[in-house]
Write an enzyme that holds these catalytic residues in place. Structure first.
Site, PDB file in Angstrom:
ATOM      1  N   ASP A  25      38.081  40.407  49.391  1.00  0.00           N
ATOM      2  CA  ASP A  25      39.247  40.469  48.509  1.00  0.00           C
ATOM      3  C   ASP A  25      39.905  41.842  48.563  1.00  0.00           C
ATOM      4  OD1 ASP A  25      41.150  40.053  46.596  1.00  0.00           O
ATOM      5  OD2 ASP A  25      39.767  39.639  44.953  1.00  0.00           O
ATOM      6  N   ASP A 232      46.750  40.159  49.925  1.00  0.00           N
ATOM      7  CA  ASP A 232      45.616  39.784  49.079  1.00  0.00           C
ATOM      8  C   ASP A 232      44.818  38.681  49.760  1.00  0.00           C
ATOM      9  OD1 ASP A 232      43.813  39.167  47.119  1.00  0.00           O
ATOM     10  OD2 ASP A 232      45.278  38.639  45.592  1.00  0.00           O
TER      11      ASP A 232
END
Length: 364
Positions: A25, A232
């Site tokens: 992430d 992201d």
């Protein structure tokens, strides 16, 4: 490894070491794993048991805990809430060197099949995890910059790179994450603005050869981090500010409505969907282009823009408005749009590099 539209990495915690499958992430700074006792669905790998690790230690309420509210002197709590309303909470902890072991016990497998370890790394031990659906992962490895104490990237040389293959192919074995030395910096380059996260300067968006009529100021990064654009990998979808999203929808409908039949999805009523097969019916469509500062263009082909539903031969746009997940003026470019690209983050020069490539070529 890909799962649920995100990419997973294998990191071992503790002594003896216990493999954990974590979501990679770039939009999160806290690394955490599920710990027993835990109120969560059982993932593929065993849930970490702190009592069985000789190197586990709770983080006390010291200077490293300044970002969180201490309840006692002996324990530093943490709480993380994500845009999809998933929450993770528990206590912060470290894996410290034991007398029996000469090395720290946060362990990574290297590209040459060796191992490397990280010392005194602070991570979250999650005893409470609230999810909207059952996930097979054990936690999150946060790759954003979250200060020296929490930043895994800073502890491993302030640079990293990753290459993503196909989200839809669980047998694609060439996805890779490189931390520190050996990171790959190739292709186009654009500056990043580091403020816990890695913000970029997006100057415009094109559909095919046509530039959308969007004021670039809506993408402008602000020092408070309340607006801006970032990549992201923890999100499957791409989310654009409302003005940009609406302009994109109008442009796509203008291009496609005369060629393809619209489809109303009961599962995704707010999505733009069409009947057809992406690889067959969108051969004519070049896709989406993000224009970043200094001439760095990210080309997003149809496979990286739409999600195929093979049961009824329909596909839907994997781009939504930032308002749908309460992102406000932030825009994020998700993992689907990043397929078959290598991205390299160099925090020593504050540059992002990206190159379109089949990740298999990086192993040859």
């Amino acid at each position: 490894m890909a799962d649920y539209g995100v990419f997973l990495v294998n990191i071992s915690f503790g002594e003896p070491s216990v493999p954990q499958l974590l979501v990679m992430d770039t939009g999160s700074g806290t690394t955490w794993i599920k710990c027993r006792p835990c109120d969560s669905y059982q993932p593929i790998y065993p849930i970490y048991e702190p009592s069985k690790s000789s190197t586990y230690s709770k983080l006390p309420c010291d200077s490293r805990c300044t970002s969180y509210d201490c309840l006692t002197d002996s324990e530093c709590p943490y709480f993380v809430k994500y845009a999809d309303q998933t929450t993770s909470s528990g206590n912060l902890a470290t894996e410290q060197q034991s007398r029996a072991s000469p090395a720290e016990q946060l362990t990574f497998t290297t590209s040459d099949e060796g191992t490397t370890t990280v010392s005194n790394f602070v991570f979250g031990c999650a005893h409470n995890f609230k999810e909207n659906q059952h996930y097979n992962f054990n936690g999150i490895v946060g790759l954003s910059d979250h200060g020296a104490t929490f930043s895994l990237v800073r502890q491993l040389g302030s640079k990293f790179s990753y290459c993503l293959g196909s989200i839809n192919d669980p047998y694609y074995n060439y996805n890779r994450l490189i931390l520190g030395n050996g990171s790959i910096f190739e292709g186009s380059s654009t500056p990043i603005y580091v403020n816990d996260y890695y913000f970029l300067s997006l100057e415009g968006i094109s559909i095919g050869e046509s530039r959308l009529n969007i004021d670039p100021n809506i993408f402008k990064y602000t020092e408070k981090g309340t607006s801006g654009v970032l990549f992201d990998t923890g999100s499957t979808y791409t989310y654009l500010t409302r003005i940009a999203f609406e302009a994109l929808i109008v442009a796509l409908q203008t291009l496609m409505d005369g060629r393809l039949q619209r489809f109303s999805s009961l599962s995704y009523p707010d999505h733009l969907c069409y009947k057809g097969i992406i690889n067959r019916d969108l051969e004519w469509f070049r896709g989406l282009i993000f224009h970043f500062a200094e001439g760095a263009d990210l080309v997003v082909p149809p496979d990286n823009m739409f999600l195929q539903n093979r049961r009824d031969s329909t596909f839907c746009l994997a781009v939504q408005s930032s308002e749908s997940i309460s992102l406000g003026n932030q825009s994020i470019i998700g993992a689907l749009a990043q397929q078959y690209y290598n991205f390299g983050y160099d925090l020593t020069t504050n540059r992002l590099y990206f190159e379109k490539i089949d990740c298999q070529l990086l192993t040859e």
